[in-house]
Design a protein around this motif. Structure first.
Motif, short mmCIF file in Angstrom:
data_model
loop_
_atom_site.label_atom_id
_atom_site.label_comp_id
_atom_site.label_asym_id
_atom_site.label_seq_id
_atom_site.Cartn_x
_atom_site.Cartn_y
_atom_site.Cartn_z
N THR A 277 57.07 37.28 45.67
CA THR A 277 55.84 38.02 45.96
C THR A 277 56.19 39.47 46.30
OG1 THR A 277 55.85 37.62 48.34
CG2 THR A 277 54.79 35.94 46.96
N ALA A 278 55.15 40.31 46.38
CA ALA A 278 55.37 41.70 46.80
C ALA A 278 55.91 41.75 48.23
CB ALA A 278 54.07 42.49 46.69
N TRP A 279 55.53 40.76 49.06
CA TRP A 279 56.04 40.71 50.43
C TRP A 279 57.57 40.64 50.44
CZ3 TRP A 279 59.18 37.98 53.61
CH2 TRP A 279 59.04 38.17 54.99
N HIS A 280 58.13 39.78 49.57
CA HIS A 280 59.59 39.64 49.53
C HIS A 280 60.27 40.95 49.14
CE1 HIS A 280 58.43 35.30 49.06
NE2 HIS A 280 59.40 35.20 49.94
N ILE A 281 59.71 41.64 48.15
CA ILE A 281 60.32 42.90 47.70
C ILE A 281 60.27 43.93 48.82
CG2 ILE A 281 60.08 44.85 46.10
CD1 ILE A 281 59.05 42.86 44.00
N VAL A 282 59.09 44.09 49.41
CA VAL A 282 58.90 45.14 50.43
C VAL A 282 59.70 44.85 51.70
CG1 VAL A 282 57.16 46.12 51.98
CG2 VAL A 282 56.68 45.91 49.55
N ASN A 283 59.84 43.59 52.07
CA ASN A 283 60.47 43.25 53.35
C ASN A 283 61.92 42.80 53.26
OD1 ASN A 283 58.32 43.46 55.53
ND2 ASN A 283 57.24 42.28 53.97
N GLU A 284 62.40 42.47 52.05
CA GLU A 284 63.74 41.90 51.96
C GLU A 284 64.68 42.64 51.01
OE1 GLU A 284 63.13 37.79 50.95
OE2 GLU A 284 62.44 37.26 52.98
N TRP A 285 64.14 43.38 50.04
CA TRP A 285 65.02 44.03 49.06
C TRP A 285 65.66 45.28 49.67
CZ3 TRP A 285 63.13 44.00 43.29
CH2 TRP A 285 62.98 42.67 42.87
N PRO A 286 66.87 45.66 49.22
CA PRO A 286 67.54 46.86 49.73
C PRO A 286 66.75 48.13 49.39
CG PRO A 286 69.04 45.49 48.43
CD PRO A 286 67.68 44.95 48.22
N GLU A 287 66.96 49.16 50.19
CA GLU A 287 66.25 50.44 50.01
C GLU A 287 66.42 51.00 48.60
OE1 GLU A 287 66.19 54.96 51.94
OE2 GLU A 287 67.17 53.31 53.02
N GLN A 288 67.67 50.99 48.11
CA GLN A 288 67.92 51.55 46.77
C GLN A 288 67.17 50.80 45.68
OE1 GLN A 288 72.32 51.61 46.64
NE2 GLN A 288 72.17 53.80 46.26
N GLU A 289 67.07 49.47 45.83
CA GLU A 289 66.40 48.65 44.82
C GLU A 289 64.89 48.89 44.85
OE1 GLU A 289 66.59 45.88 41.62
OE2 GLU A 289 67.94 47.33 42.56
N ILE A 290 64.32 49.06 46.04
CA ILE A 290 62.90 49.38 46.15
C ILE A 290 62.62 50.73 45.50
CG2 ILE A 290 61.03 49.92 47.76
CD1 ILE A 290 62.26 47.86 49.68
N ALA A 291 63.47 51.71 45.78
CA ALA A 291 63.30 53.05 45.19
C ALA A 291 63.40 52.98 43.67
CB ALA A 291 64.35 54.00 45.75
N HIS B 265 59.66 51.22 58.71
CA HIS B 265 58.57 50.39 59.24
C HIS B 265 58.97 48.93 59.35
CE1 HIS B 265 54.96 52.97 59.60
NE2 HIS B 265 55.65 53.77 58.80
N ARG B 266 59.65 48.42 58.34
CA ARG B 266 59.99 46.98 58.38
C ARG B 266 61.08 46.69 59.40
NH1 ARG B 266 63.21 45.83 52.61
NH2 ARG B 266 65.31 45.69 53.54
N ALA B 267 61.84 47.71 59.82
CA ALA B 267 62.84 47.52 60.87
C ALA B 267 62.17 47.20 62.21
CB ALA B 267 63.72 48.76 61.00
N GLN B 268 60.92 47.66 62.36
CA GLN B 268 60.17 47.39 63.59
C GLN B 268 59.44 46.05 63.52
OE1 GLN B 268 57.76 50.88 64.55
NE2 GLN B 268 59.26 52.16 63.49
N SER B 269 58.79 45.79 62.37
CA SER B 269 58.12 44.50 62.15
C SER B 269 57.81 44.37 60.66
CB SER B 269 56.83 44.40 62.98
OG SER B 269 55.92 45.40 62.58
#
Length: 317
Positions: A140-154, A176-180
């Motif tokens: 899901t988009a949740w997995h990408i936004v909350n679990e994928w590495p920064e470079q891969e999201i970019a 943001h995801r580092a906080q919650s």
């Protein structure tokens, strides 16, 4: 209620040059607009095979296509499994390859998927971060936004959304995801807005449009699935069969154009030769329309979402 305005319905269906006793495939059933029109043109021995991975679309189509039930097969599958599906449905074969008379693709997301907030496709509705066309798939988009590495999201935002602020947005997502965890589309929209400079936010439509497109493509692996499927479509067309493809953004259109051109013969004879003697001009496809067909003003007035649509048609030689 599944309400969807079919884009370039007449043009894409006409492009298939439908025969009453032919076999046709709608790879993107959606709101069943194209399928309804194709089925209405088939005779007693004609057949339509319609594919979709969305249960909602399939349920809607069972009602909408009920008058043609004797000639329509609905299949829940991703169109990347086109050839395998046709074999399972016992379509006539030649040299081990299924043979059909026409294949249609209407790419992109159906209007109900955008408009019904709970699916998470829309940046205009606050909903869980989902974006799956097939609700049984894991990513899901949740997995990408909350679990994928920064470079891969970019990379995803830049490659699939052509978002020039992809690195800034990815950086803000990480902070943001580092906080919650980022749970909803509304939260993500706010973060994307933070990542885009104020001056850039004031132009070019909704600031989250490109990022949401990119995430949807990544969640559903849309571009790779389309590429795989279109090669299969060319293989599975009988001689004289046609493929109609409606795209909605430059990445899809580029893939379609490149694949079509790869199957079109390239003649190397001097231009003053009266006919081709090199043999290079005999490819597997010929382009029915050199330039893509686009919606007319009347259609755009009724459906502004059609503005970016392009239709390409090719015929098997």
């Amino acid at each position: 209620m599944f309400h969807h305005i079919t884009v370039l319905k007449e043009e894409a269906t006409e492009g298939l040059h439908i025969k009453r006793d032919g076999i046709y495939v709608d790879c993107t059933l959606g709101g069943a607009g194209h399928s309804s029109l194709i089925a209405s043109k088939l005779g007693e021995y004609g057949r339509l095979i319609a594919l979709d991975q969305d249960d909602w679309a399939l349920d809607n189509a069972r009602e909408k296509l009920a008058p043609y039930a004797d000639k329509v097969s609905l299949v829940k599958t991703n169109f990347r499994h086109l050839e395998e599906t046709l074999k399972e449905l016992a379509v006539p074969m030649k040299d081990g390859v299924p043979q059909v008379d026409g294949i249609l693709y209407d790419l992109g997301v159906s209007s109900p998927q955008f408009d019904e907030g709970e699916r998470g496709f829309s940046y205009n509705h606050d909903a869980p971060l989902d974006m799956r066309m097939d609700q049984s798939s894991d990513l899901t988009a949740w997995h990408i936004v909350n679990e994928w590495p920064e470079q891969e999201i970019a990379r995803v935002l830049y490659q699939y959304g052509e978002e020039k602020f992809s690195r800034r947005i990815a950086k803000f997502i990480m902070e943001h995801r580092a906080q919650s965890p980022i749970q909803t589309t509304g939260q993500l929209v706010d973060i994307i807005k933070e990542g885009i400079p104020a001056a850039a936010r004031r132009t070019g439509g909704h600031p989250a449009k490109r990022s949401f497109q990119a995430l949807r493509i990544a969640v559903n692996d849309e571009l790779r699935a389309f590429e795989e499927s279109l090669h299969q479509a060319v293989r599975c067309l009988a001689p004289g069969g046609r493929v109609s493809v409606i795209t909605f953004h430059s990445l899809e259109d580029r893939i379609c154009k490149q694949i079509f051109n790869g199957y079109v013969g390239k003649c190397t004879c001097p231009p003053d030769f009266p006919m081709c003697v090199c043999g290079g001009g005999r490819g597997e496809l010929k382009l029915v329309n050199r330039k893509p067909i686009v919606p007319g003003e009347e259609e755009l007035e009724q459906n502004p979402r059609a503005r970016s649509a392009k239709l390409r048609v090719a015929e098997k030689l």
